[in-house]
Design a protein around this motif. Sequence first.
Motif, PDB file in Angstrom:
ATOM      1  N   VAL A 267       0.728  -1.115   0.073  1.00 35.82           N
ATOM      2  CA  VAL A 267      -0.038   0.067  -0.011  1.00 35.82           C
ATOM      3  C   VAL A 267       0.853   1.224  -0.010  1.00 35.82           C
ATOM      4  O   VAL A 267       0.670   2.226  -0.881  1.00 35.82           O
ATOM      5  N   CYS A 268       1.869   1.196   0.806  1.00 34.41           N
ATOM      6  CA  CYS A 268       2.902   2.207   0.983  1.00 34.41           C
ATOM      7  C   CYS A 268       4.001   2.408  -0.084  1.00 34.41           C
ATOM      8  O   CYS A 268       5.035   3.217   0.083  1.00 34.41           O
ATOM      9  N   ILE A 269       4.168   1.414  -1.017  1.00 35.54           N
ATOM     10  CA  ILE A 269       5.282   1.454  -1.685  1.00 35.54           C
ATOM     11  C   ILE A 269       5.853   2.353  -2.576  1.00 35.54           C
ATOM     12  O   ILE A 269       6.962   2.660  -2.676  1.00 35.54           O
ATOM     13  N   TYR A 270       4.757   3.314  -3.175  1.00 36.75           N
ATOM     14  CA  TYR A 270       5.158   4.266  -3.786  1.00 36.75           C
ATOM     15  C   TYR A 270       6.030   5.443  -3.299  1.00 36.75           C
ATOM     16  O   TYR A 270       7.199   5.620  -3.599  1.00 36.75           O
ATOM     17  N   PRO A 271       5.659   6.042  -2.089  1.00 27.69           N
ATOM     18  CA  PRO A 271       6.367   7.091  -1.702  1.00 27.69           C
ATOM     19  C   PRO A 271       7.676   6.205  -0.737  1.00 27.69           C
ATOM     20  O   PRO A 271       8.703   6.843  -0.624  1.00 27.69           O
ATOM     21  N   THR A 272       7.657   4.966  -0.190  1.00 29.60           N
ATOM     22  CA  THR A 272       8.565   4.255   0.208  1.00 29.60           C
ATOM     23  C   THR A 272       9.710   4.059  -0.569  1.00 29.60           C
ATOM     24  O   THR A 272      10.871   4.443  -0.297  1.00 29.60           O
ATOM     25  N   PHE A 273       9.426   3.513  -1.926  1.00 32.80           N
ATOM     26  CA  PHE A 273      10.468   3.193  -2.894  1.00 32.80           C
ATOM     27  C   PHE A 273      11.034   4.408  -3.466  1.00 32.80           C
ATOM     28  O   PHE A 273      12.024   4.679  -3.715  1.00 32.80           O
ATOM     29  N   GLU A 274      10.088   5.609  -3.598  1.00 33.05           N
ATOM     30  CA  GLU A 274      10.649   6.763  -4.146  1.00 33.05           C
ATOM     31  C   GLU A 274      11.690   7.267  -3.222  1.00 33.05           C
ATOM     32  O   GLU A 274      12.891   8.026  -3.631  1.00 33.05           O
ATOM     33  N   THR A 275      11.581   7.259  -1.848  1.00 40.50           N
ATOM     34  CA  THR A 275      12.634   7.850  -0.814  1.00 40.50           C
ATOM     35  C   THR A 275      13.925   7.002  -0.898  1.00 40.50           C
ATOM     36  O   THR A 275      15.003   7.438  -0.910  1.00 40.50           O
TER      37      THR A 275
END
Length: 397
Positions: A267-275
């Motif tokens: 669910v949180c992979i977009y902001p997590t992976f971006e960081t």
Amino acid sequence: MCTGSSPVRRERPRTLGAVLPLLVAFISSTLTTLWLVHVCRIRPGRALDDDFALPQKIHRIPAPRIGGIGIVAGLLAGIVAVWVVPQLHSALTVLLLLACAMPAFLAGLLHDFTDGLTPRGRLIATAVSAALAFFVLDARVTQSDIPGLDYLLATSAGSMFATVLAVAGIAHATNIIDGLNGLASMCVVIMLAAVAYVAREVGDELVLTMALAGIGAVLGFFIWNFPGGMIFLGDGGAYFLGFYLAETCILLLARNEQVSGLFALLVCIYPTFETLFSAWRRYWLRSQPASLPDGIHLHTLVYRRLVRWAVGDQDARALIRANSLSSPYLWLLCSASAAPAVMFWDEPAVLGVMIVVFAVTYLGLYRRIVRFQAPRWLRRAGSRPDNSADQDAGDNP
């Protein structure tokens, strides 16, 4: 207050009890945010974001960056409204969570007014908030469905370390993607909606209330932020939303053992992976500090190379339009991870595969866009690259 874990699926919450906090939070957040916009127009002060020289800034009209105040006010109103619904008993828990969030929120808000707090200081404050929730609400990461990691999470020290790291990381990641009108706020709405769906499936009234109240509060801010950029989240709002999202996910996992730990990660992979990718890119490719701000995040590249030049004029209003037209690309990316998460929330193997698929897709898109080779279906008519970003093209992964 111990939240406990329960593998037993509960009865689905009633419709009124689920929707009332959302509606009250939305109305309160809408009115409070409007009031903030009005006050800052009459008495512009240090809360305005008017430093356009920073590399990550792509707006050209000053706007207040204290939108987090409206979101917190909306949440408080939404949770107070819970008390008028007899079947809900979660108000005290959420109020305690908001109290735990204050170090993260106030540290970000202090930076919004003074620009005097470093990213490390804001991360430390968010870690304090996570530690408070760990002890006060028993909001802790106890399962991950990642081979080997669950042995570490079985210990109190390991669980606390993982919890604080996860919460601080997601809060910081939410701040990282807060670079376009409506981007971070709508992505949080999408992620909370995924959590709300699963909470309803397992009958978790507390987490459902938290998620829906959060959605209402964020949407009340969103209508003033998108598309016109009349007010921004600021660091206070971004860190608060990241903290709230992370804690909502953690409580869902802690209270419902049947929900896979990989659900929250997907669910949180977009902001997590971006960081994580941004830190790797800065440190290994550019030999710079991982925390150094730059202007080549994926959302910035979408704005510069897929949308901005398709708009035409380069005055301030045209740039606002280009800014807002860029956000839906990233909403789609966020939805692409949230959709399979809600479909396979109790199937770790499938969730793991989808996490890998997302990472490969993200890297492929970034590589093509940074090389001016964006897929044709992503390009807007008339788009051409922004020459001001050419110096960054050497950062190809």
